[in-house]
Design a protein around this motif. Sequence first.
Motif, short mmCIF file in Angstrom:
data_model
loop_
_atom_site.label_atom_id
_atom_site.label_comp_id
_atom_site.label_asym_id
_atom_site.label_seq_id
_atom_site.Cartn_x
_atom_site.Cartn_y
_atom_site.Cartn_z
N GLY A 40 28.04 -24.28 101.96
CA GLY A 40 27.56 -24.68 103.28
C GLY A 40 26.90 -23.54 104.03
N GLU A 41 27.18 -22.30 103.63
CA GLU A 41 26.56 -21.16 104.27
C GLU A 41 25.06 -21.16 104.00
OE1 GLU A 41 28.16 -16.82 104.25
OE2 GLU A 41 26.66 -16.92 102.65
N SER A 42 24.27 -20.85 105.04
CA SER A 42 22.82 -20.88 104.88
C SER A 42 22.17 -19.86 105.82
CB SER A 42 22.28 -22.28 105.20
OG SER A 42 20.88 -22.31 105.09
N PHE A 43 21.24 -19.06 105.28
CA PHE A 43 20.52 -18.07 106.07
C PHE A 43 19.01 -18.24 105.84
CE2 PHE A 43 24.45 -15.62 104.78
CZ PHE A 43 25.12 -15.85 105.97
N THR A 44 18.24 -18.02 106.90
CA THR A 44 16.78 -18.05 106.82
C THR A 44 16.25 -16.66 107.17
OG1 THR A 44 16.76 -20.36 107.50
CG2 THR A 44 14.67 -19.17 107.63
N TYR A 45 15.26 -16.19 106.40
CA TYR A 45 14.73 -14.84 106.58
C TYR A 45 13.21 -14.85 106.77
CZ TYR A 45 19.24 -13.32 104.75
OH TYR A 45 20.58 -13.13 104.56
N ARG A 46 12.76 -13.90 107.56
CA ARG A 46 11.34 -13.64 107.70
C ARG A 46 10.98 -12.53 106.72
NH1 ARG A 46 9.44 -11.90 113.53
NH2 ARG A 46 9.94 -14.11 113.87
N GLY A 47 9.99 -12.78 105.87
CA GLY A 47 9.56 -11.78 104.90
C GLY A 47 8.35 -11.03 105.38
N THR A 56 8.54 -16.85 104.17
CA THR A 56 9.89 -17.20 104.63
C THR A 56 10.81 -17.40 103.43
OG1 THR A 56 8.99 -18.30 106.58
CG2 THR A 56 11.25 -18.86 105.96
N GLY A 57 12.04 -16.91 103.56
CA GLY A 57 13.03 -17.06 102.50
C GLY A 57 14.30 -17.72 103.01
N THR A 58 15.03 -18.36 102.11
CA THR A 58 16.33 -18.95 102.45
C THR A 58 17.35 -18.54 101.40
OG1 THR A 58 15.81 -21.00 101.24
CG2 THR A 58 15.34 -20.96 103.61
N MET A 59 18.59 -18.34 101.83
CA MET A 59 19.69 -18.03 100.94
C MET A 59 20.84 -18.96 101.30
SD MET A 59 21.52 -14.30 100.28
CE MET A 59 19.92 -13.54 100.01
N THR A 60 21.28 -19.79 100.35
CA THR A 60 22.27 -20.81 100.65
C THR A 60 23.31 -20.89 99.53
OG1 THR A 60 20.98 -22.56 99.57
CG2 THR A 60 20.59 -22.19 101.92
N ILE A 61 24.46 -21.48 99.86
CA ILE A 61 25.49 -21.81 98.87
C ILE A 61 25.68 -23.31 98.87
CG2 ILE A 61 27.84 -21.42 98.06
CD1 ILE A 61 27.94 -18.88 99.67
N GLY A 240 4.31 -3.72 97.71
CA GLY A 240 5.08 -2.53 98.08
C GLY A 240 6.44 -2.89 98.64
N ARG A 241 6.81 -2.28 99.76
CA ARG A 241 8.14 -2.49 100.33
C ARG A 241 8.22 -3.85 101.01
NH1 ARG A 241 12.01 0.80 100.36
NH2 ARG A 241 13.80 0.71 101.73
N MET A 242 9.20 -4.64 100.59
CA MET A 242 9.42 -5.98 101.13
C MET A 242 10.68 -5.97 101.98
SD MET A 242 8.74 -9.30 101.11
CE MET A 242 9.33 -10.96 100.73
N VAL A 243 10.60 -6.54 103.17
CA VAL A 243 11.74 -6.60 104.08
C VAL A 243 12.04 -8.05 104.42
CG1 VAL A 243 12.68 -5.91 106.31
CG2 VAL A 243 11.18 -4.34 105.05
N LEU A 244 13.28 -8.48 104.21
CA LEU A 244 13.75 -9.78 104.64
C LEU A 244 14.64 -9.59 105.86
CD1 LEU A 244 14.69 -11.43 101.22
CD2 LEU A 244 12.65 -11.86 102.57
N SER A 245 14.27 -10.19 106.99
CA SER A 245 15.03 -10.02 108.23
C SER A 245 15.57 -11.38 108.68
CB SER A 245 14.12 -9.45 109.33
OG SER A 245 13.57 -8.21 108.94
N LEU A 246 16.84 -11.42 108.98
CA LEU A 246 17.49 -12.67 109.37
C LEU A 246 16.85 -13.25 110.63
CD1 LEU A 246 19.96 -14.56 108.69
CD2 LEU A 246 21.21 -13.26 110.43
N GLN A 247 16.51 -14.55 110.55
CA GLN A 247 15.97 -15.22 111.74
C GLN A 247 16.76 -16.47 112.11
OE1 GLN A 247 11.85 -16.10 111.02
NE2 GLN A 247 12.29 -17.93 109.80
N GLY A 248 17.72 -16.88 111.25
CA GLY A 248 18.55 -18.03 111.59
C GLY A 248 19.64 -18.22 110.57
N GLN A 249 20.71 -18.92 110.98
CA GLN A 249 21.83 -19.18 110.07
C GLN A 249 22.51 -20.48 110.43
OE1 GLN A 249 25.52 -16.82 110.71
NE2 GLN A 249 24.31 -15.64 112.18
N GLY A 250 23.29 -20.98 109.46
CA GLY A 250 24.03 -22.21 109.69
C GLY A 250 25.14 -22.34 108.68
N GLY A 251 25.93 -23.38 108.79
CA GLY A 251 26.98 -23.66 107.81
C GLY A 251 28.22 -22.84 108.04
N ALA A 252 28.88 -22.46 106.89
CA ALA A 252 30.21 -21.86 106.91
C ALA A 252 30.30 -20.61 107.77
CB ALA A 252 30.63 -21.51 105.48
#
Length: 252
Positions: A40-47, A56-61, A240-252
């Motif tokens: 249920g954990e979910s994060f959204t990232y700005r790349g 945009t990236g997402t990381m979820t379970i 080159g250098r890639m940065v993922l920065s948290l822009q939102g979250q939800g779930g657990a």
Amino acid sequence: MTTIRNTTRRLALAFATAALLPAVGGAAQPSPPELPFAPGESFTYRGSTRLGRIGTGTMTIEGTEAVRGRDTWVLRFDFRGRVGPAGVEDHTRSWLDPRALASMRFTKRERSPIGSRTQDVQMFPDTRRWRGADGGGEGAMPTDAPLDELSFIYYLRTLPLKNGDVYRLDRHYEAGRNPVVVRVIGRGPIQVPAGRYQTIEVEMRVKDARYRGEGVIQFHFTDDARRIPVRIESQVPVAGRMVLSLQGQGGA
């Protein structure tokens, strides 16, 4: 009479043993350990890169899925973006046994301006072997609790991460990419689109032929029980250098 008494004792012992069997059987399946993440954990990232925002990236379970008799949590990472006129995509999955913190399967599909790559790897912790699909190689693993590039991030969140800690981990399923060296750099505040967080900065180095022999990833985890990855920095081809920065979250 002695024979009758002995028979009675043997029957009583048999019934007592039988009564204990369900309890013993239940104890053979331990509950998952207390972890800082859950389905249920979910994060959204700005790349972003030196060229600016690229996607945009997402990381979820996801929920539980059985893999060869083991209940696993499905970890997902998805990224879509553009570098100039070219599209960039990364779709990574890891099937993680939360009891053993061991990966059972790993898949990856990525596309970039320099080409595409697909992986589908099955890990067999009991025999310490891994095997890739469609001739994707095979080999021995140095551990019965293997990890892949995605599940490693979740594993790092379970470590104490005290200032100055250095971990040399033989946990990557590909023996030649070990040891993975993890170092705690320090603590401090960081600002990302989702807000301002007090974080722990962690560096992970892993052998990787695509990056002149070694890949370096830096994480900023929240300095609390959840250890949320609020910023992830790494080197990627072309951009080159890639940065993922948290822009939102939800779930657990």
